[in-house]
Design an enzyme around this catalytic site. Sequence first.
Site, PDB file in Angstrom:
ATOM      1  N   GLY A 156       0.837  -1.194   0.000  1.00 15.80           N
ATOM      2  CA  GLY A 156       0.000   0.000   0.000  1.00 15.80           C
ATOM      3  C   GLY A 156       0.868   1.239   0.000  1.00 15.80           C
ATOM      4  O   GLY A 156       0.508   2.273   0.566  1.00 15.80           O
TER       5      GLY A 156
ATOM      6  N   SER B  12      -3.124  -1.855  11.498  1.00 21.15           N
ATOM      7  CA  SER B  12      -4.519  -2.082  11.878  1.00 21.15           C
ATOM      8  C   SER B  12      -5.245  -0.748  11.839  1.00 21.15           C
ATOM      9  O   SER B  12      -5.101   0.022  10.890  1.00 21.15           O
ATOM     10  CB  SER B  12      -4.607  -2.746  13.256  1.00 21.15           C
ATOM     11  OG  SER B  12      -5.936  -3.041  13.593  1.00 21.15           O
TER      12      SER B  12
ATOM     13  N   ASP C 123      -1.441  -7.600  -6.632  1.00 22.95           N
ATOM     14  CA  ASP C 123      -2.636  -7.580  -5.803  1.00 22.95           C
ATOM     15  C   ASP C 123      -2.382  -8.503  -4.619  1.00 22.95           C
ATOM     16  O   ASP C 123      -2.081  -9.695  -4.807  1.00 22.95           O
ATOM     17  CB  ASP C 123      -3.847  -8.069  -6.615  1.00 22.95           C
ATOM     18  CG  ASP C 123      -5.166  -7.882  -5.885  1.00 22.95           C
ATOM     19  OD1 ASP C 123      -5.175  -7.938  -4.635  1.00 22.95           O
ATOM     20  OD2 ASP C 123      -6.192  -7.710  -6.564  1.00 22.95           O
TER      21      ASP C 123
ATOM     22  N   LYS D  74      -9.844  -5.995  10.843  1.00 30.08           N
ATOM     23  CA  LYS D  74      -8.743  -5.350  11.554  1.00 30.08           C
ATOM     24  C   LYS D  74      -8.525  -5.934  12.951  1.00 30.08           C
ATOM     25  O   LYS D  74      -7.384  -6.025  13.424  1.00 30.08           O
ATOM     26  CB  LYS D  74      -8.997  -3.834  11.636  1.00 30.08           C
ATOM     27  CG  LYS D  74      -8.892  -3.116  10.294  1.00 30.08           C
ATOM     28  CD  LYS D  74      -7.481  -3.220   9.712  1.00 30.08           C
ATOM     29  CE  LYS D  74      -7.307  -2.345   8.486  1.00 30.08           C
ATOM     30  NZ  LYS D  74      -5.928  -2.349   7.968  1.00 30.08           N
TER      31      LYS D  74
ATOM     32  N   TYR E 275     -15.339  -4.119   8.481  1.00 36.16           N
ATOM     33  CA  TYR E 275     -13.988  -3.559   8.553  1.00 36.16           C
ATOM     34  C   TYR E 275     -13.327  -3.895   9.885  1.00 36.16           C
ATOM     35  O   TYR E 275     -12.174  -4.338   9.934  1.00 36.16           O
ATOM     36  CB  TYR E 275     -14.056  -2.052   8.354  1.00 36.16           C
ATOM     37  CG  TYR E 275     -12.717  -1.358   8.400  1.00 36.16           C
ATOM     38  CD1 TYR E 275     -11.787  -1.541   7.377  1.00 36.16           C
ATOM     39  CD2 TYR E 275     -12.382  -0.508   9.448  1.00 36.16           C
ATOM     40  CE1 TYR E 275     -10.558  -0.894   7.413  1.00 36.16           C
ATOM     41  CE2 TYR E 275     -11.163   0.143   9.490  1.00 36.16           C
ATOM     42  CZ  TYR E 275     -10.244  -0.049   8.464  1.00 36.16           C
ATOM     43  OH  TYR E 275      -9.031   0.590   8.500  1.00 36.16           O
TER      44      TYR E 275
ATOM     45  N   SER F 258       0.505   5.508  -1.927  1.00 36.10           N
ATOM     46  CA  SER F 258      -0.186   6.713  -1.459  1.00 36.10           C
ATOM     47  C   SER F 258      -0.365   6.638   0.055  1.00 36.10           C
ATOM     48  O   SER F 258      -0.078   5.612   0.678  1.00 36.10           O
ATOM     49  CB  SER F 258      -1.551   6.864  -2.146  1.00 36.10           C
ATOM     50  OG  SER F 258      -2.405   5.783  -1.789  1.00 36.10           O
ATOM     51  N   GLY F 259      -0.862   7.730   0.628  1.00 37.72           N
ATOM     52  CA  GLY F 259      -1.235   7.745   2.035  1.00 37.72           C
ATOM     53  C   GLY F 259      -0.128   7.410   3.011  1.00 37.72           C
ATOM     54  O   GLY F 259       1.024   7.838   2.849  1.00 37.72           O
TER      55      GLY F 259
ATOM     56  N   ARG G  58      -1.184  -2.055  -6.293  1.00 36.88           N
ATOM     57  CA  ARG G  58      -1.806  -2.624  -7.494  1.00 36.88           C
ATOM     58  C   ARG G  58      -1.620  -1.750  -8.735  1.00 36.88           C
ATOM     59  O   ARG G  58      -1.452  -2.255  -9.828  1.00 36.88           O
ATOM     60  CB  ARG G  58      -3.307  -2.840  -7.257  1.00 36.88           C
ATOM     61  CG  ARG G  58      -3.644  -4.019  -6.371  1.00 36.88           C
ATOM     62  CD  ARG G  58      -5.145  -4.201  -6.249  1.00 36.88           C
ATOM     63  NE  ARG G  58      -5.778  -3.064  -5.588  1.00 36.88           N
ATOM     64  CZ  ARG G  58      -7.091  -2.897  -5.480  1.00 36.88           C
ATOM     65  NH1 ARG G  58      -7.912  -3.775  -6.026  1.00 36.88           N
ATOM     66  NH2 ARG G  58      -7.593  -1.860  -4.837  1.00 36.88           N
TER      67      ARG G  58
END
Length: 336
Positions: free
Chosen positions: A45, A175, A96, A193, A189, A48-49, A70
Amino acid sequence: MGISPYYILLLIPILSAFLLLLLSLIARPRPSRIPIKGRHVFITGGASGIGLAIAHQAAAEGARVSILARNPKRLGEAREAVRLATGVEINVFSADVRDAKAVSRAVEEAGPIDVLVCNQGVFMPLELEKQELEEVKFMVDVNLMGTFHLIKAALPTMKRRTRETGLPASIALMSSQAGQVGIYGYAAYSASKFALRGLSEALQHEVIADNIYVSLIFPPDTETPGFVEGEQERRPELTNIIAGSSKGMKADDVAKASLNGIKSGRFIIPCNFEGTMIAIATCGLSPQSSFITAFIEVAGASFLRLTALFFQWNWFCTIEKWQKTKNSSKLKENTY
């Protein structure tokens, strides 16, 4: 005759000192520093972010950084952003995390990993009754199964690496505060987590003999593209009422707290004051390497449990009030 208040006051520091001594002997795993300079940090991931922010900071501290995501276009943009900001070239891999074979190929191509940051995540808030099972499965597959795929792919070479170098390694799982406390609209969600906690606690037992430390990071709402485009737009009205009082954080600040916690070998990594209080309130049977933090957990557990009950009382009252207002509106509509 009762006990003199003077003796009670005298006993408090004595008992505190004894408890600190005891905790310094039993807190496990033992504290350790995880160096990252010159070592391979692999972040999922990472386009970004929070993931990209961790990549920036790790690269700036001299780590060899690889990111996986991805979208090839976003990966290219992320690589260029890190290069411009730090002057460091990072490696990028498109895969992925739901595809175990693709993850395994990417990890093999990247080379032995010293610090694995499982940061990938998707979030689709909605009441469970209204949510399609395909969305539930998607979140579980990315947030939980994707983490299994990454750890399974990276662990064998991580173990060999620690034996060869003698340096500790780290596996960090991203998490969420919704992985500590369940909130209206977060059923699927939170399930994905919360599961990371069980995985982390058991995994730490399995890998500590190989000098690998597991970290579990609990960020609050964070200003990321995923949060703005997904969470805020989709959250049920009642979720916004309940969760709206919590303050969010910037991705850079979460990344800094995360990386500092990873380097300290901490098992639980909260990202702000509120998160620290939640971490103490929910510490349970989690590993704890800091005897000072263990002391705070022991001393604060009862008070924070009481505080938590007040929060739950407030949330249930909010839900009750909201439902009454909703039912009253429906009754008026039917009357007319």
